[in-house]
Design a protein around this motif. Structure first.
Motif, short mmCIF file in Angstrom:
data_model
loop_
_atom_site.label_atom_id
_atom_site.label_comp_id
_atom_site.label_asym_id
_atom_site.label_seq_id
_atom_site.Cartn_x
_atom_site.Cartn_y
_atom_site.Cartn_z
N ILE A 12 0.84 -1.21 0.00
CA ILE A 12 0.00 0.00 0.00
C ILE A 12 0.87 1.25 0.00
O ILE A 12 0.62 2.21 -0.74
CB ILE A 12 -0.94 0.00 1.21
N GLY A 13 1.92 1.25 0.82
CA GLY A 13 2.81 2.40 0.87
C GLY A 13 3.52 2.65 -0.44
O GLY A 13 3.56 3.78 -0.95
N ALA A 14 4.07 1.57 -1.02
CA ALA A 14 4.77 1.71 -2.31
C ALA A 14 3.80 2.12 -3.41
O ALA A 14 4.12 2.94 -4.28
CB ALA A 14 5.47 0.41 -2.66
N GLY A 15 2.61 1.55 -3.36
CA GLY A 15 1.61 1.90 -4.37
C GLY A 15 1.19 3.35 -4.27
O GLY A 15 0.97 4.01 -5.30
N THR A 16 1.05 3.86 -3.06
CA THR A 16 0.68 5.27 -2.87
C THR A 16 1.73 6.19 -3.48
O THR A 16 1.41 7.16 -4.18
CB THR A 16 0.51 5.57 -1.37
N ILE A 17 2.99 5.87 -3.24
CA ILE A 17 4.08 6.67 -3.83
C ILE A 17 4.03 6.60 -5.35
O ILE A 17 4.20 7.60 -6.05
CB ILE A 17 5.44 6.19 -3.30
N GLY A 18 3.78 5.41 -5.88
CA GLY A 18 3.69 5.25 -7.33
C GLY A 18 2.58 6.07 -7.94
O GLY A 18 2.74 6.70 -8.99
N VAL A 19 1.42 6.08 -7.29
CA VAL A 19 0.29 6.87 -7.78
C VAL A 19 0.63 8.36 -7.76
O VAL A 19 0.34 9.09 -8.72
CB VAL A 19 -0.98 6.59 -6.95
#
Length: 359
Positions: A12-19
Motif C-alpha cells: 500500500i505504501g509503495a503503491g501510494t508513492i507510485g500513484v
C-alpha cells in the motif's frame, strides 16, 4: 499472518508513492505534450502504484479484523491526498513537459520585432522578440507557467503603442529557449537578469529606464528579479501569488486551522521542489518588494479568482508605500487586459510613465 500484514502495508505504501509520481509526472505530460517517454514512465508508475495498492489492501483485509480494515482505507486516502498536494505538485512543477511556442507572431499584433537570443549567467540560451521604441524606456515581458512569449504579445503591443521598447522572452524550458523548466519561477533572477543585460546593451535604451511586466509565474519572477537587480526601475505583476511556502503565511489568519494545514502542505511542497531542481528557493514575494523599495510595484489581481487579491494584499504588506494593488472586477487569472482593456492600458502606462520617466 503478521508477514502477510506487513507485506500488504508495504504494498500500500509503495503503491501510494507510485500513484503520486504518476499523477505528478504522467498526467501533466499527457495533457501538455501527448505521448512521450516521460508520459509512458509516469503512467506506468500510476498503473503500477494503483495495482500495488489493490494487492496490498487484499493482503491486509485477509490478515486483520473488520474495524482495522475500514480504518486503513480513510487513513490511506488522507496520506494519498497529502502526497498529491505536496510531492505531486512539486513533481509537476519541476518535471515540466516541453511547451511549444505556438503560432502567433509579433506581426499578428502589428509589432515590428526581431528574433533575439540571450544567454543567462549560467549559460542557458533564451529565445525572444525585441521591438525597440522611441521613448528611451524599455520593458521586459515575462509569461506565465505552461505558456510562452506568445501569451504576452497583446500586452507588448499596448506598451509599444506608447513608445516603449519591448522584449518578450521565453522562460527556460519554454518555447524556443533551452534549459529545464521550473514552473514555480525559481530561475527568474537568472532569466530576467539576462533580459536586462540585453536591454542595457541596446542603443536607444536608457539603462535607468528599464521595467519588468509579468503574468502569473512571470509576475512572481519579475518581483524577485527587481529585488535582486537594482537596474530594474519598476515592476507590473499580474496574477502573482506564490513561489515558496512563505507566500502563503496569511492563510492561517484567514482560515484558521484549515489555513494552518495548507501552510504546512505548502512548506512540504517547497521542500520537495527543492529536491528536484538546481535552482535555489527564492525568498518570499513580500520580502522581495520590501528589499526593492522604494522602487514601485503595481500588482494586478483577478477579481473572479478566490484569494488572489488577498495574496496581493499580503505581498503589498512588505512595502505598502511603494506597492499598489488593483483588483480587476470580473477578471479571471491574468485576464485584466481582456476584461478591462481601456483601464488596463491607462493604469499600466500611467504607472510606467511615472516610474520610468520616458522621454
Amino acid at each position: 499472518m503478521r508477514r502477510r500484514l506487513l507485506l500488504g502495508l508495504l504494498a500500500i505504501g509503495a503503491g501510494t508513492i507510485g500513484v503520486v509520481i504518476g499523477v505528478g509526472v504522467g498526467l501533466p505530460h499527457l495533457a501538455k505534450a501527448g505521448w512521450s517517454v516521460a508520459t509512458l514512465v509516469g503512467l506506468a508508475f500510476l498503473g503500477g502504484g494503483a495495482t500495488l495498492m489493490v494487492v496490498g489492501f487484499r493482503q491486509v483485509f485477509g490478515a486483520t479484523h473488520r474495524p482495522v480494515r475500514w480504518l486503513l482505507v480513510p487513513l490511506t486516502l488522507v496520506v494519498l491526498a497529502g502526497g498529491l498536494l505536496t510531492l505531486g505538485q512539486a513533481l509537476a512543477a519541476t518535471w515540466v513537459p516541453p511547451i511549444a511556442l505556438g503560432g502567433r507572431t509579433p506581426d499578428d499584433v502589428g509589432l515590428a520585432a526581431e528574433d533575439v537570443v540571450l544567454e543567462t549567467a549560467d549559460g542557458v540560451a533564451l529565445a525572444g522578440w525585441y521591438a525597440p521604441g522611441p521613448n528611451g524606456a524599455a520593458v521586459v515581458l515575462a509569461h506565465g507557467a505552461g505558456s510562452t512569449r506568445t501569451a504576452v504579445l497583446d500586452h507588448a503591443a499596448v506598451l509599444a503603442d506608447h513608445g516603449y521598447g519591448v522584449l518578450l522572452v521565453d522562460a527556460r524550458g519554454h518555447g524556443a529557449s533551452g534549459g529545464r523548466a521550473m514552473d514555480l519561477g525559481w530561475w527568474g533572477d537568472e532569466d530576467l537578469g539576462a533580459a536586462v543585460d540585453f536591454l542595457v546593451g541596446e542603443a536607444g535604451v536608457d539603462a535607468g529606464r528599464i521595467g519588468l511586466l509579468g503574468l502569473s509565474m512571470g509576475g512572481e519572477e519579475a518581483i524577485g528579479a527587481m529585488a535582486a537587480d537594482e537596474r530594474v526601475g519598476a515592476v507590473v505583476a499580474e496574477g502573482a501569488t506564490v513561489r515558496v511556502a512563505a507566500d502563503k503565511d496569511w492563510l492561517s489568519d484567514e482560515y484558521g486551522w484549515r489555513g494552518a494545514l495548507q501552510e504546512r502542505l505548502e512548506g512540504a511542497t517547497t521542500w520537495w521542489a527543492d529536491r528536484f531542481t538546481g535552482a535555489d528557493p527564492p525568498g518570499s514575494l513580500r520580502d522581495a518588494v520590501a528589499a526593492a523599495a522604494p522602487r514601485p510595484v503595481l500588482l494586478i489581481a483577478a477579481g473572479a479568482v478566490a484569494d488572489e487579491a488577498r495574496a496581493g494584499e499580503f505581498i503589498r504588506g512588505g512595502a505598502p508605500d511603494s506597492v499598489t494593488l488593483w483588483e480587476v472586477s470580473g477578471a479571471d487569472h491574468t485576464g485584466g487586459l481582456r476584461t478591462e482593456p481601456d483601464e488596463w492600458e491607462q493604469r499600466v502606462v500611467a504607472f510606467l510613465d511615472g516610474a520610468l520617466d520616458p522621454a
